[in-house]
Design a protein around this motif. Structure first.
Motif, mmCIF file in Angstrom:
data_model
loop_
_atom_site.group_PDB
_atom_site.id
_atom_site.type_symbol
_atom_site.label_atom_id
_atom_site.label_comp_id
_atom_site.label_asym_id
_atom_site.label_seq_id
_atom_site.Cartn_x
_atom_site.Cartn_y
_atom_site.Cartn_z
ATOM 1 N N TYR A 61 0.806 -1.218 0.000
ATOM 2 C CA TYR A 61 0.000 0.000 0.000
ATOM 3 C C TYR A 61 0.842 1.273 0.000
ATOM 4 O O TYR A 61 0.301 2.375 0.059
ATOM 5 N N GLY A 62 2.164 1.126 0.000
ATOM 6 C CA GLY A 62 3.026 2.288 0.145
ATOM 7 C C GLY A 62 3.269 2.560 1.623
ATOM 8 O O GLY A 62 2.630 1.978 2.490
ATOM 9 N N THR A 63 4.214 3.440 1.913
ATOM 10 C CA THR A 63 4.528 3.816 3.297
ATOM 11 C C THR A 63 4.893 5.292 3.341
ATOM 12 O O THR A 63 5.084 5.918 2.299
ATOM 13 N N GLN A 64 5.019 5.818 4.535
ATOM 14 C CA GLN A 64 5.407 7.215 4.670
ATOM 15 C C GLN A 64 6.766 7.457 4.039
ATOM 16 O O GLN A 64 6.969 8.448 3.359
ATOM 17 N N GLY A 65 7.704 6.547 4.211
ATOM 18 C CA GLY A 65 9.030 6.717 3.643
ATOM 19 C C GLY A 65 9.057 6.609 2.131
ATOM 20 O O GLY A 65 9.847 7.253 1.461
ATOM 21 N N LEU A 66 8.172 5.786 1.577
ATOM 22 C CA LEU A 66 8.139 5.585 0.133
ATOM 23 C C LEU A 66 7.241 6.599 -0.558
ATOM 24 O O LEU A 66 7.486 6.997 -1.673
ATOM 25 N N HIS A 67 6.194 7.015 0.123
ATOM 26 C CA HIS A 67 5.239 7.974 -0.441
ATOM 27 C C HIS A 67 5.077 9.117 0.544
ATOM 28 O O HIS A 67 4.215 9.082 1.404
ATOM 29 N N THR A 68 5.913 10.121 0.428
ATOM 30 C CA THR A 68 5.874 11.203 1.406
ATOM 31 C C THR A 68 4.697 12.134 1.170
ATOM 32 O O THR A 68 4.324 12.889 2.045
ATOM 33 N N ASP A 69 4.107 12.082 -0.019
ATOM 34 C CA ASP A 69 2.939 12.909 -0.268
ATOM 35 C C ASP A 69 1.725 12.275 0.409
ATOM 36 O O ASP A 69 1.763 11.153 0.856
ATOM 37 N N GLU A 70 0.689 13.029 0.488
ATOM 38 C CA GLU A 70 -0.533 12.517 1.093
ATOM 39 C C GLU A 70 -1.144 11.459 0.187
ATOM 40 O O GLU A 70 -1.285 11.654 -1.010
ATOM 41 N N ILE A 71 -1.492 10.334 0.770
ATOM 42 C CA ILE A 71 -2.185 9.312 -0.003
ATOM 43 C C ILE A 71 -3.643 9.313 0.419
ATOM 44 O O ILE A 71 -3.979 9.667 1.536
ATOM 45 N N GLY A 72 -4.482 8.902 -0.488
ATOM 46 C CA GLY A 72 -5.897 8.824 -0.175
ATOM 47 C C GLY A 72 -6.229 7.473 0.424
ATOM 48 O O GLY A 72 -5.367 6.778 0.945
ATOM 49 N N ASP A 73 -7.474 7.116 0.330
ATOM 50 C CA ASP A 73 -7.889 5.818 0.834
ATOM 51 C C ASP A 73 -7.268 4.710 0.006
ATOM 52 O O ASP A 73 -7.096 4.829 -1.204
ATOM 53 N N ILE A 74 -6.936 3.640 0.669
ATOM 54 C CA ILE A 74 -6.424 2.462 -0.008
ATOM 55 C C ILE A 74 -7.642 1.714 -0.530
ATOM 56 O O ILE A 74 -8.561 1.420 0.228
ATOM 57 N N PRO A 75 -7.697 1.419 -1.827
ATOM 58 C CA PRO A 75 -8.876 0.760 -2.388
ATOM 59 C C PRO A 75 -9.187 -0.554 -1.676
ATOM 60 O O PRO A 75 -8.284 -1.347 -1.403
ATOM 61 N N SER A 76 -10.463 -0.771 -1.390
ATOM 62 C CA SER A 76 -10.858 -2.001 -0.706
ATOM 63 C C SER A 76 -10.519 -3.225 -1.548
ATOM 64 O O SER A 76 -10.202 -4.286 -1.008
ATOM 65 N N SER A 77 -10.518 -3.077 -2.880
ATOM 66 C CA SER A 77 -10.166 -4.208 -3.743
ATOM 67 C C SER A 77 -8.706 -4.614 -3.526
ATOM 68 O O SER A 77 -8.380 -5.806 -3.541
ATOM 69 N N GLN A 78 -7.835 -3.634 -3.307
ATOM 70 C CA GLN A 78 -6.428 -3.925 -3.051
ATOM 71 C C GLN A 78 -6.271 -4.610 -1.690
ATOM 72 O O GLN A 78 -5.525 -5.577 -1.553
#
Length: 192
Positions: A61-78
């Motif tokens: 799903y990504g992490t703070q260290g890998l995705h420093t930008d704001e992420i939205g909701d993680i898709p329920s399908s994922q």
């Protein structure tokens, strides 16, 4: 790598490919290589299977260290793909690993060192409290320790960051807290 590790990885590789882990760059290597190394380290630490499986999927799903930008909701399908692959408890670790803020993670570690201390993890996307037990947080500690150690081989020649030099004291303390096996793997990995 042991035959059991190779078989397990082959079993889960289709799900990781479905999630796109083979396409994502992670520092100077494919994310898939890092996930496999993290899983292997958790097995070396003799963590239970739930924690080891979460290590194999911890970057899904990504992490703070890998995705420093704001992420939205993680898709329920994922989340469903991961849950169906590794089970609800391991997926919950992957989810919390992804959305926790590192600041609250460090504060939570300090808290659990105190008598009766409880973790106080926060969701980095919205600041809400993530209600986790001490044992669940300890699993997150092991997962993050293995994640950090999995970066160490690629860090030897990295010009921007030397993880052991920058954060070694903290992670050595985490390894010591988690027990002799974790500390042994820390020392073996850091000292070569």
């Amino acid at each position: 790598m042991m035959d059991a590790d190779a078989k397990l990885i082959a079993q889960y590789q289709p799900q990781l490919v479905k999630l796109g882990a083979h396409k994502v760059a992670h520092l100077d290597e494919p994310l898939m290589n890092h996930l496999i190394r993290t899983h292997h380290l958790l097995r070396e630490m003799e963590c239970d299977e739930t924690i080891c499986l979460s290590g194999l999927f911890h970057g899904a799903y990504g992490t703070q260290g890998l995705h420093t930008d704001e992420i939205g909701d993680i898709p329920s399908s994922q989340r469903e793909i991961v849950r169906a692959s590794i089970g609800e408890n391991a997926e919950q670790l992957v989810y919390h690993f992804s959305v926790m803020s590192y600041e609250s993670y460090i504060k939570s570690f300090r808290n659990i060192l105190k008598p009766e201390g409880q973790p106080c993890l926060k969701d980095r996307r919205n600041g809400q409290t993530l209600n986790v037990s001490v044992s669940h947080f300890q699993a997150l500690l092991a997962l993050k320790l293995a994640d950090v150690l999995a970066h160490t081989p690629t860090q030897k020649y990295h010009t921007c960051l030397n993880l052991p030099a920058e954060y070694g004291m903290f992670w050595e303390l985490v390894a010591e807290y988690l027990g002799e096996k974790h500390l042994s793997i820390w020392n073996k990995t850091i000292n070569g």
